[in-house]
Design a protein around this motif. Structure first.
Motif, PDB file in Angstrom:
ATOM      1  N   ASP A  80     -19.458  17.012 113.728  1.00 53.56           N
ATOM      2  CA  ASP A  80     -19.397  16.767 115.172  1.00 53.56           C
ATOM      3  C   ASP A  80     -19.410  18.096 115.922  1.00 53.56           C
ATOM      4  O   ASP A  80     -18.360  18.653 116.235  1.00 53.56           O
ATOM      5  N   SER A  99     -17.285  13.914 122.192  1.00 53.10           N
ATOM      6  CA  SER A  99     -17.754  13.839 120.819  1.00 53.10           C
ATOM      7  C   SER A  99     -19.040  13.068 120.761  1.00 53.10           C
ATOM      8  O   SER A  99     -19.294  12.190 121.563  1.00 53.10           O
ATOM      9  N   SER A 155     -19.822  11.334 118.104  1.00 45.49           N
ATOM     10  CA  SER A 155     -19.627  10.270 117.128  1.00 45.49           C
ATOM     11  C   SER A 155     -19.503   8.923 117.821  1.00 45.49           C
ATOM     12  O   SER A 155     -19.183   8.826 118.998  1.00 45.49           O
ATOM     13  N   GLN A 173     -16.239   7.837 119.663  1.00 47.29           N
ATOM     14  CA  GLN A 173     -15.824   8.615 120.824  1.00 47.29           C
ATOM     15  C   GLN A 173     -15.475   7.686 121.982  1.00 47.29           C
ATOM     16  O   GLN A 173     -16.165   6.694 122.211  1.00 47.29           O
TER      17      GLN A 173
END
Length: 315
Positions: free
Chosen positions: A160, A284, A286, A289
């Motif tokens: 990340d 983030s 990801s 998030q």
């Protein structure tokens, strides 16, 4: 009005919050921010006051601003987790509590809270909270095991790259281990995106030599640090040693609270305070998030208020 040192004033506000006098605490925080509009500790106390008063829209706004300067701020992440939990946004609540756990992995209350959230999500309580790479990296930094910390942080950033809390920790690891060039490169990248990243500016103040060529740049970083922590202006050694500066170095008049809200200066939310020119530092890439970070907003989706209502909340 009687004079009081800024640190003592902050401690008095902390006690007001603990005693449940949130309206008075908010008034004192706003009073301080009229003089020191970027003071990080007062931001933190104002966010806590709004949280305790269940004024979640304002709390999210303040905690979001705080994370732009201090991306690993423990109080901000705990507060945002609590608010997300109240709003039944379980993934967001877990995400923020995991960041709080990484900051204080030995905190039993945080471990218990994470377990509770995991039970809500999975239906099963884990025997213990699993140590993350981020938490392990912080333990290595605290133990001055910088090569190990750098290795763990790089592993996190490989998954990340937008974890700015890890970028700041990497810069600190390079700085404390004497790798000045690497520390400077990361700080410059952070400051381009987030001019008021607190530790990035502090590192640059200590890194840049006091020469004519760098004097102007150093002053810019020093000024920003001084705005976020006025005691830094009185630090005689490293800018990181402001705790050694006497409390009485910064004094201001104590508000005589009369039960009325303290209005902020016109434009404080956009220009005088730590602004929202970019998404919060903890953003983030990801899938887990939080929505408000993924969208780069101010967190208004955590409350039922519209964006215009949120703007009206802070004069």
């Amino acid at each position: 009005m009687a004079k009081v040192s800024l640190r003592i004033y902050n401690r008095e506000i902390e006690r007001l919050i603990e005693q449940g006098h949130t309206d008075e605490a908010i008034a004192h925080c706003r009073h301080i921010l009229r003089t020191y509009p970027k003071h990080v500790e007062t931001y933190r106390l104002l966010g806590k006051s709004y949280l305790e008063a269940r004024r979640y829209g304002e709390a999210v706004d303040i905690f979001g601003r705080l994370l732009m300067a201090v991306p690993d701020d423990f109080v901000a992440h705990v507060g945002l987790s609590i608010i997300s939990d109240e709003e039944n946004k379980l993934d967001d609540a877990i995400w923020h509590m995991q960041r709080a756990f990484e900051s204080q992995s030995a905190n039993a209350a945080i471990q218990d809270e994470l377990k509770r959230l995991y039970v809500r999500r999975d239906g099963v309580e884990p025997p213990k909270v699993r140590m993350t790479r981020g938490a392990l990296a912080r333990m290595y930094v605290q133990g001055e095991l910088y090569p190990q910390a750098i290795s763990e942080i790089r592993a996190v950033l490989a998954e990340d790259p937008q974890r700015a809390d890890m970028q700041v920790l990497l810069a600190l690891s390079f700085f404390k281990s004497g790798q000045k060039s690497d520390a400077s490169d990361i700080c410059n990248q952070l400051i381009k995106r987030y001019p008021y990243c607190f530790d990035a500016n502090r590192i640059m103040v200590d890194l840049l030599p006091a020469t004519a060529d760098t004097a102007e740049s150093t002053q810019v970083y020093r000024t920003r640090v001084g705005e976020m922590d006025p005691y830094a202006n009185f630090s005689k050694g490293s800018i990181f040693q402001t705790a050694e500066v006497p409390d009485a170095s910064i004094n201001l008049e104590r508000l005589e609270y009369s039960g009325e809200e303290v209005p902020m200066e016109q434009g404080w939310a956009s220009s005088l305070g730590i602004g929202y020119e970019a998404p919060a530092l903890t953003a983030s890439s990801s899938d887990d998030q939080p929505d408000w970070l993924r969208s780069g907003g101010t967190g208004d989706d955590l409350s039922s208020r519209t964006a215009s209502e949120a703007e009206d909340a802070i004069p």
